[in-house]
Write a protein that holds these residues in place. Sequence first.
Motif, PDB file in Angstrom:
ATOM      1  N   THR A  81      14.003  30.106 -32.734  1.00  0.00           N
ATOM      2  CA  THR A  81      13.613  30.292 -31.247  1.00  0.00           C
ATOM      3  C   THR A  81      12.889  29.061 -30.640  1.00  0.00           C
ATOM      4  OG1 THR A  81      11.455  31.350 -32.196  1.00  0.00           O
ATOM      5  CG2 THR A  81      13.378  32.806 -31.651  1.00  0.00           C
ATOM      6  N   GLY A  82      12.583  28.049 -31.583  1.00  0.00           N
ATOM      7  CA  GLY A  82      12.036  26.800 -31.182  1.00  0.00           C
ATOM      8  C   GLY A  82      12.994  26.149 -30.151  1.00  0.00           C
TER       9      GLY A  82
ATOM     10  N   GLN B 130       9.838  34.003 -34.479  1.00  0.00           N
ATOM     11  CA  GLN B 130      10.654  34.231 -35.432  1.00  0.00           C
ATOM     12  C   GLN B 130      10.865  35.525 -35.916  1.00  0.00           C
ATOM     13  OE1 GLN B 130       9.848  31.732 -38.870  1.00  0.00           O
ATOM     14  NE2 GLN B 130      11.848  31.723 -39.864  1.00  0.00           N
TER      15      GLN B 130
ATOM     16  N   SER C 143       6.412  29.660 -31.495  1.00  0.00           N
ATOM     17  CA  SER C 143       7.705  29.001 -31.693  1.00  0.00           C
ATOM     18  C   SER C 143       7.849  28.907 -33.255  1.00  0.00           C
ATOM     19  CB  SER C 143       7.559  27.435 -31.143  1.00  0.00           C
ATOM     20  OG  SER C 143       9.018  26.860 -31.690  1.00  0.00           O
TER      21      SER C 143
ATOM     22  N   VAL D 143      12.210  27.619 -26.842  1.00  0.00           N
ATOM     23  CA  VAL D 143      10.866  26.869 -26.539  1.00  0.00           C
ATOM     24  C   VAL D 143      11.061  25.710 -25.849  1.00  0.00           C
ATOM     25  CG1 VAL D 143       8.783  26.017 -26.955  1.00  0.00           C
ATOM     26  CG2 VAL D 143       9.398  28.112 -27.873  1.00  0.00           C
ATOM     27  N   GLN D 144      12.032  24.859 -26.367  1.00  0.00           N
ATOM     28  CA  GLN D 144      12.548  23.536 -25.559  1.00  0.00           C
ATOM     29  C   GLN D 144      13.279  23.668 -24.317  1.00  0.00           C
ATOM     30  OE1 GLN D 144      15.161  21.847 -28.608  1.00  0.00           O
ATOM     31  NE2 GLN D 144      13.486  21.547 -30.232  1.00  0.00           N
TER      32      GLN D 144
ATOM     33  N   SER E 270      20.200  27.203 -25.222  1.00  0.00           N
ATOM     34  CA  SER E 270      18.781  27.274 -25.254  1.00  0.00           C
ATOM     35  C   SER E 270      18.178  27.144 -23.949  1.00  0.00           C
ATOM     36  CB  SER E 270      18.031  26.567 -26.247  1.00  0.00           C
ATOM     37  OG  SER E 270      18.308  24.997 -25.930  1.00  0.00           O
TER      38      SER E 270
ATOM     39  N   THR F  26       4.680  29.483 -20.384  1.00  0.00           N
ATOM     40  CA  THR F  26       4.603  29.918 -21.868  1.00  0.00           C
ATOM     41  C   THR F  26       3.332  29.755 -22.359  1.00  0.00           C
ATOM     42  OG1 THR F  26       6.853  28.742 -21.939  1.00  0.00           O
ATOM     43  CG2 THR F  26       5.726  29.119 -24.124  1.00  0.00           C
TER      44      THR F  26
END
Length: 579
Positions: free
Chosen positions: A37-38, A82, A33, A41-42, A14, A53
Amino acid sequence: MTIEPMLTEEMPASALVARVLEEAGIEMVFGISGGHTGRIVQGLSKYQNSIRTVLVREESLGGVMAEIYGRLTRRPGVLLGQGPWVLGNGLIGTIEAHLSSSPMLLLTDFSDAPRFTLHAPYQQATGDWGSWDARRAFGGVTKHVMQAHDPIAAVQATQLAIKHAMTGQPGPVAVLYAHDSLAGSVAPDSHPMLYPTRHYLPSPPPPVAARSVEAAATALRSAQKPVLIAGNGVRIAQAYDQLRQLAETAGLPVATTAAGKGCFAETHPLALGVFGTFGTAAANATIAEADLVLVIGSKLSPSDTAWENRALLDPTRQTFVQIDIEPRNASWNYPAEHVLIGDAAITLDQLIEAVGSRGTDRRQQAERRVAAHRERHGYFNDRAYFADGRPILPQRAIGELMRNLPEDAIVTCDAGENRIMMTHFYQTKRHEGFLQAAGSGPMGFGIPAALGAKLVHPDRPVVAVVGDGGFAMTMNGLMTALEQDIPIVTVVFNNNALGWVLHGSGPFAAEFRDFDHAAIARAMGCRGTRVEDPSALAPALREALSARAPTVIDVRTSLEVTFADITSQLAKDASPRRR
């Protein structure tokens, strides 16, 4: 030269996806997010100093903002979210990017549950029994769909997606990440090997063959009444200076397509404004009499060509020269005797050199032609720019925008009758001053387009012009404007109706209640002003521009003027409805 590997230590996939975006020079990511796909983001949280972002309130906002970012920077705009909702809600920007050739990435997921892909899947998009097929769904609206099922593939798919989005005719590319692709990590000795992203970025397109350029230049030099048509491809290539230089060097009056409006200042002495169905009479008259037509970065849609009225464009009496990045677009609707396949900026530089110095005679002759048609047919001098009636005529509202916006302002438009009015009546003062949906024409485009444009050009005033219908669709974008400190101005043409529908089909299912959009904006925390008196509009605009805060100006506009009033007779004569 030794090619170094990408990794010297193990990293989460990621975080590597975020690193790829940074290495590609992508400065912003838009979205929400969700799903797997979260994890991306991390990963982006580790690159906050180089990638902004932007959290939006709904995927359609992020999609349009990403499309505008790609259109204005030549780097892919990124929509993150998502799978089901990037497709279901984010499709406005995706379709626009697909039809208008804007580089764009859709970073999304299969929403899969490992080992349970056949067990009553929830949201799952793998195409397995009982689920929906994201690959097929995204395939209809993108250049390509990449898929990643392991951590190495997550990185490589992102790199290749960037390359494909930018290569040739740009466009959107989707990357579908499976759960396992983002949950794992990659080590330096992993196989296949990973390499830095710069090796995957496309090289500049090659120049056009000199012989072809010289033949086109000879045709330009020989023409008695040449004209240049500029499309959205000029904007994609950022060929504004080259366009102006060629027009001045070769003595070419310049008209734009509706999609190309904003590529050439309509205050320039060679400018004719938009041509075609909703174009200026001066532009249509100049093109109609031309013996050579140079088309740059346009597919020449039916609306552009007044439904292919041969009195406007006709290859049996006019020589066509076409510049386009995509070979499939060559001689698409009109056979072109000279086709130059290449990047517009590079090709125009070649053409400028091949045309050579023509002195001032050719330019002065072209300026006299333009001035004569402006005098005969009128040119951004409608008397209604100063009309005092109430409700306010759209022309008066547009006139106040022209008189009060600074030269470097960017105006974005929504869809519907308000956009047609702006296309026809609003005069741009410099290049890149006008943006609208170039290929798809969706409602709900103006506000997120303004947000995206302001992020790309934070020092320029940005104004979204929308109808009351379009405002209702995307007024949640004002929440993003407040949260992300994006001080746009939104001007609502509020006529309590879907003007295009009402004037085209009648009032049934086309009328709204009277909502005070300025009060709605104030309730959100924005500035809001309702204008019913024409004399109050200029002060409202000046205050909004100086406030540097998200502002809504709700203008009570008249339904007296319709799109039919500004439809070219050429289009009326050739319209399929008349046949």
